[in-house]
Structures are given as C-alpha cells and as structure tokens.
Design a protein around this motif. Structure first.
Motif, short mmCIF file in Angstrom:
data_model
loop_
_atom_site.label_atom_id
_atom_site.label_comp_id
_atom_site.label_asym_id
_atom_site.label_seq_id
_atom_site.Cartn_x
_atom_site.Cartn_y
_atom_site.Cartn_z
N SER A 19 0.83 -1.20 0.00
CA SER A 19 0.00 0.00 0.00
C SER A 19 0.87 1.26 0.00
O SER A 19 1.99 1.27 0.51
CB SER A 19 -0.90 -0.02 1.24
OG SER A 19 -1.49 1.25 1.45
N GLU A 20 0.32 2.33 -0.56
CA GLU A 20 1.03 3.61 -0.59
C GLU A 20 0.60 4.53 0.55
O GLU A 20 0.99 5.69 0.60
CB GLU A 20 0.79 4.31 -1.94
CG GLU A 20 1.52 3.68 -3.11
CD GLU A 20 3.03 3.74 -2.95
OE1 GLU A 20 3.56 4.82 -2.62
OE2 GLU A 20 3.69 2.70 -3.13
N THR A 21 -0.23 3.98 1.46
CA THR A 21 -0.71 4.80 2.57
C THR A 21 -0.32 4.15 3.90
O THR A 21 0.20 3.04 3.94
CB THR A 21 -2.24 4.95 2.51
OG1 THR A 21 -2.84 3.65 2.60
CG2 THR A 21 -2.66 5.60 1.20
N GLU A 98 8.70 7.33 1.82
CA GLU A 98 9.06 5.98 1.38
C GLU A 98 8.42 4.94 2.29
O GLU A 98 8.39 5.10 3.51
CB GLU A 98 10.59 5.82 1.42
CG GLU A 98 11.06 4.50 0.86
CD GLU A 98 12.58 4.38 0.90
OE1 GLU A 98 13.12 3.44 0.31
OE2 GLU A 98 13.23 5.24 1.55
N SER A 99 7.89 3.90 1.69
CA SER A 99 7.22 2.85 2.46
C SER A 99 8.19 2.17 3.42
O SER A 99 9.33 1.86 3.06
CB SER A 99 6.62 1.82 1.50
OG SER A 99 5.91 0.84 2.21
N LYS A 133 3.86 6.74 5.00
CA LYS A 133 3.69 5.46 4.31
C LYS A 133 4.12 4.30 5.21
O LYS A 133 4.51 3.24 4.73
CB LYS A 133 4.50 5.45 3.02
CG LYS A 133 4.01 6.48 2.00
CD LYS A 133 4.78 6.39 0.69
CE LYS A 133 4.23 7.37 -0.33
NZ LYS A 133 4.93 7.25 -1.64
#
Length: 457
Positions: A19-21, A98-99, A133
C-alpha cells in the motif's frame, strides 16, 4: 522449518505492505503458532524494522529499539532515544515519502516496559503517522491482551487498525503437508500437537510414531518434555498452581466445585486460574448443546499439547527423569487409543464446519440423561445450520468398522435434542464401515459416512 500454508494471510499482508498509505495491522495468536514466521515471510522484499520486545526496563527497551532500527535500515548507529515519542518522531521522518514496515513483536512486553506506549501510539497515529507510508504491525502471543487491550473498544488504539489477523493452528491438511506422514499418523500428530506448526515440525515421517513420542516427550532432553512448563512460565505467575488445575482437568475433574475440592484451593482461586487459562487459550468451558443451565458447565483442556502432556507425560516425570520409560511407553500404548478418541472428535467437528451444505451457526456436543433408557448418554457432535437443520455426529477412533448398530444408537440418542427441522446423521470412522451400513447409506440422503481419507479433503 520450511514455510507451509498461510496462503491467505500471506497474500493479505503482502497486499497491505504494498500500500502507498499508512497501515496499522494487529497480528495475534497462541504462542508458537507461527506469527513471527508468517510476518517475517510477508516482510521479504520490503524495507523492514523488526523489533522483538522482551521483559525489561524502559531504558533498555529504547536502546533495543534503536538497535533493531539500525539493523533494519543500516543507519542510525549510536542513536539514543530519550522516550518513545522521540522514537516515533524518527520513524515518521523515515516513512514520510518511502514505504517502511515497522514490526513490534510481543507487543505486550513493550507495554509492560513503557506503560504509556498505547497513548503515545494513539497520538502519533492521529497527528503524524496517518500522513506517512508506514506499515505498523503490532504482534502478540497474549491473545486476551491483544483482543481486549489493543483491539477492544476501551483501548486508546480502538478503531485505528486497518487490518487484523488471528493466526490459527494448522488444520489437518496443513499438518499433513508439513509433517508428510501417513493419514493415521497425521491424525495422531494433529491430536498431540494441536496443529501448532513448530511442534508438528519435530515429528519425522520416517520415524515410527511411538519412537517420535518417546524422543520428544519421554526424555528429560526431549524438545517437548518441558514445553508446557516453559509456556506457563512465560504467561503466568505461580505456574505450579496452574499446573495442578491443568492436571486435574486432563484427568476428568471438570467442574469448578470439584476442582476446588480435589486441589484444596478456594473457589475464588480456582475461578481465577480457569479464567486466566481460558484467556491464554489453554482451556475452555462448554454446556450441553441447546442447554443454558450454567450448573451443567464443564471445563476442559482445549490445547492439544497440554492435554496430551498432562494426561500421559506429567504423571511420570520422576520415571522420565531417571530414564526409566519402558513401562510408561507400554502403558501409553494401551491407553492412547482411548485418549485419542476425544481429540478426534474435534477434528471431526472441524470437518462438519467446512463440509456442511449450509453455514453452521452453532456446534458442540450433547450429554445428559436419556428418559427412555434411564442412562447417561452422549452425542459427540451436534450442529445447527443457518436454517435450523440439525446434524448429529458419532466419531469412532477404533480398529472396528462402524455399522448399523452405531447408526441406530445415534438416531435414538438424537431424540434427546429438540428441533423440528431436517435431521442429518454423520458417522466418522478411523477403520471404515460395514457392508450393511454402506448399503444403507446409498438410499439414505440423511446419512453421511466419513472415513479417514475424507477428513483430508
């Protein structure tokens, strides 16, 4: 130990990590069930900080978090965090664009060392982390703590998790995949281990099952010889008192008043010990199917390993410590067939849950006095479907084939359970069925015969 099963859980976690969140995942389950292995597998290919909490001081915990962060990111050597707020500030910066996966394993230990940690997490999730993220994973073996203190409606973190995963023991098919033995031996391994992957991995398909049991349990150096004590030492104070309660339960003392009488403990202490063991997931209580009379409540050891241990190993610890086990193994050979019948019923219940034509809304067993025979009777499985149909099951883990007599007995006993909808009769047999019963089943849509192989389908 090779990674087996957990396809659905692994797929869901990887989807979350992609996921980007911001994501907040709570993972929990009985100790040794494989939570850490699952999370570690899911984290492969993702930038990850993996922290294993321990029972220690706040200062040492903050130092350990710094070490875990350095090991995961390869930077920050020598960092000193003055408090948990400072640590989360640093994490928020690293996950801003960045995740990043942050796993805090055995989270209840972190709460013990930093009491305000959940309040701090709540504030940071609401004010900072939701904008990042970060993928925050809190994992724990204290099922009660994770369900009530983390996920419960009175928790500071309530309503903030984006996903949760309760990691369950292996089912029969998963155990067979990991173990690799015959069908009958797989059933025995499932009964003894309760489907806990680590314990299953200790059994070898190339070894006679009795030899595996001897190696693992009937040696003072056996991998499972001290495992129940180790688990209790990690979970409770006064482990010996809990041991006494578990041993009595394993030998059929299953009512609170009887447990108090046999143990010499007060009723209030027994109530506390049972409640604690239930929260850990080692024991549970039940009533006869369809009966709400709490006076009929009985307690039982729910965990497969603990049930086997306290029934067949713990009483002989003096002999095992001395290496004199031939007699105990011989006794096990005589008594195990009788013992195996009870956990076999649980395997059969799981089969009913997954193979009934309609969803099951209630399942259990029934026991009580039959007014027609004036005898105490028992039905191994009683289940109700969503439209009110009833399924009655008889489970036979014996070397004899099941025949029409067992079917007729099940039909007779089922009349003790009220209900005016359709009734179905399932017979489970380790050794198959007689020709007469097989013939009768062809013309009886209400009868289902389930052999050992069917349990793996």
């Amino acid at each position: 130990m090779r990674f087996v099963g957990r396809e659905t859980e692994l797929r869901e976690l990887k989807k979350i990590f992609n996921s980007e969140t911001f994501e907040f995942v709570v993972v929990f389950g009985r100790r040794r069930v494989g939570k850490t292995t699952l999370i570690s597998k899911a984290c492969e290919g993702f930038k990850t900080i993996f922290h294993l909490s321990t029972k220690t001081t706040e200062k040492k915990t903050l130092a350990d978090l710094a070490t875990s962060t350095y090991e995961g990111l390869g930077e920050g050597s020598g960092f000193v965090f003055s408090n948990f707020d400072a640590y989360l500030d640093y994490i928020a910066q690293k996950a801003a664009t960045e995740s990043l996966v942050l796993v805090i394993d055995e989270f209840p230990y972190l709460v013990q060392s930093i009491p305000d940690v959940m309040g701090v997490l709540q504030r940071f999730i609401d004010l900072k982390l939701k904008k990042t993220k970060l993928k925050l994973v809190l994992a724990g073996s204290s099922v009660s703590f994770m369900e009530h203190q983390v996920l419960g409606d009175k928790s500071p973190l309530y309503g903030r998790r984006t996903a949760q995963c309760k990691v369950m023991p292996f089912d029969l098919s998963e155990t067979r995949t990991l173990y690799g033995g015959t069908e009958i031996n797989t059933v025995l391994v499932q009964e003894i281990t309760g489907g806990i992957p680590l314990y299953v991995s200790y059994f070898s398909p190339d070894e006679v099952i009795e030899d595996s049991i001897r190696r693992l349990f009937f040696s003072s150096n056996g991998l499972l010889y001290n495992e129940p004590l180790n688990i209790l030492n990690m979970e409770v104070n006064e482990p010996q008192a809990f041991f006494s309660v578990l041993e009595l339960l394993a030998h059929g003392v299953n009512k609170q008043v009887e447990l108090a009488d046999k143990s010499g403990m007060s009723a209030s202490n027994i109530s506390y010990y049972l409640s604690t063991l239930q929260n850990i997931g080692l024991v549970d209580k039940k009533l006869p199917f369809g009966d709400a009379n709490k006076k009929k409540t009985i307690w039982y050891v729910k965990d497969g390993l603990f049930q086997f241990y306290f029934k067949h190993v713990h009483p002989y610890r003096v002999l095992i410590e001395r290496g004199v086990v031939d007699g105990t193994m011989a006794w096990l050979g005589k008594s195990f067939a009788t013992y195996a019948g009870r956990p076999f019923e649980e395997i059969c219940r799981n089969h009913v849950l997954s193979h009934a034509n309609l969803p099951i809304t209630e399942i259990g067993s029934w026991w009580g006095s039959d007014p027609r025979t004036k005898r105490e009777e028992e039905i191994d499985i009683v289940a109700k479907t969503i439209d009110g149909d009833l399924i009655f099951g008889e489970c036979k883990f014996t070397n004899e084939k099941v025949g029409t007599r067992e079917y007729d007995d099940l039909v007779r006993k089922s009349k003790n359970v009220g209900g005016d909808k359709k009734r179905y009769y399932w017979l489970f047999s380790k050794s198959g069925f007689t020709a007469d019963l097989l013939a009768a089943a062809k013309d009886n849509e209400a009868m289902r015969l389930v052999n050992l192989r069917d349990l793996f389908l």
